[in-house]
Design a protein around this motif. Sequence first.
Motif, PDB file in Angstrom:
ATOM      1  N   SER A 170       0.927  -6.229  -6.386  1.00 52.49           N
ATOM      2  CA  SER A 170       0.955  -7.662  -7.157  1.00 52.49           C
ATOM      3  C   SER A 170       1.356  -8.757  -6.513  1.00 52.49           C
ATOM      4  O   SER A 170       1.461 -10.034  -6.754  1.00 52.49           O
TER       5      SER A 170
ATOM      6  N   GLU B 279       0.376 -13.088 -10.929  1.00 55.22           N
ATOM      7  CA  GLU B 279       0.718 -11.525 -10.194  1.00 55.22           C
ATOM      8  C   GLU B 279      -0.289 -10.601 -11.106  1.00 55.22           C
ATOM      9  O   GLU B 279      -0.670  -9.718 -10.194  1.00 55.22           O
ATOM     10  N   SER B 280      -0.648 -10.906 -11.974  1.00 49.33           N
ATOM     11  CA  SER B 280      -1.563  -9.855 -12.903  1.00 49.33           C
ATOM     12  C   SER B 280      -2.870  -9.938 -12.233  1.00 49.33           C
ATOM     13  O   SER B 280      -3.552  -8.964 -12.050  1.00 49.33           O
TER      14      SER B 280
ATOM     15  N   GLN C 284      -3.665 -10.755  -9.298  1.00 49.42           N
ATOM     16  CA  GLN C 284      -3.320 -10.279  -8.058  1.00 49.42           C
ATOM     17  C   GLN C 284      -3.597  -8.623  -7.900  1.00 49.42           C
ATOM     18  O   GLN C 284      -4.241  -7.978  -7.149  1.00 49.42           O
ATOM     19  N   LEU C 285      -2.745  -8.135  -8.895  1.00 52.00           N
ATOM     20  CA  LEU C 285      -2.636  -6.836  -8.997  1.00 52.00           C
ATOM     21  C   LEU C 285      -4.017  -6.282  -9.586  1.00 52.00           C
ATOM     22  O   LEU C 285      -4.547  -5.129  -9.206  1.00 52.00           O
TER      23      LEU C 285
END
Length: 241
Positions: free
Chosen positions: A63, A103-104, A106-107
């Motif tokens: 993330s 972050e989501s 990215q992950l």
Amino acid sequence: MNKKFILITGASGGIGKSIAWQLAKEGYSLYLHFHSNEDSIRDLLVELESFKGEYIPIRADLSKQQGVKELCEGIFSLHGIVLNSGRSHFGLISDFDEETVLESVQLGITSPFFIVQKLLPKLKANQSSAIVAVTSIWGQTGAACEVLYSMLKGGQNAFVKALSKELALSGIRVNAVAPGAVSTNMLSQFSEEELSMLSEEIPMGRIGNPEEIAEVVAFLLSDKASYITGQIIGVNGGWYM
């Protein structure tokens, strides 16, 4: 016999562990990616001992931008990738703050893209390699109160379809498995009554289990699926189809 190594991202989760077990049983050696659940990976390594392969744990936070580098630095020989990292996201679109969304993405989107980009030369070095993404039924149909999750999984499905066309002549197959409701921690927030109601919605009358997902992933990685690429395989008991 040369070892065939498969990278599994998110190997510490319910589906990831089942995929690892199935692939180890079929003779693969594994890179087992995890982030925070070290205890789960330790337990998994003990479970896999009897299969006599090589199993290498790699910690990385996918993330975060630097997570891809941390992961890829530990990868050497490679015959396949299972893109399985992810988090469940329940709530209205108005519930999510900017940090959670970024972050989501990215992950679920950015890190898988760069993992494949960086590891592609290692896959091309082998005569036949494969990539399998574990997506979701919600990436195919969308779900209210899971807009963020649906967006990420839909993006993964589009990534699979496009990438499969780009890599076909390189001998690298790219497919996805899109589970429906599966008995993992993702369903732990639901009550027994809610789970019973959910089962009634599914034509086969039950929730799936992680082993059923793992067997399809293993098939798609194998030479038995040598003419299958660009497909999103629904494993959902007939739900929402």
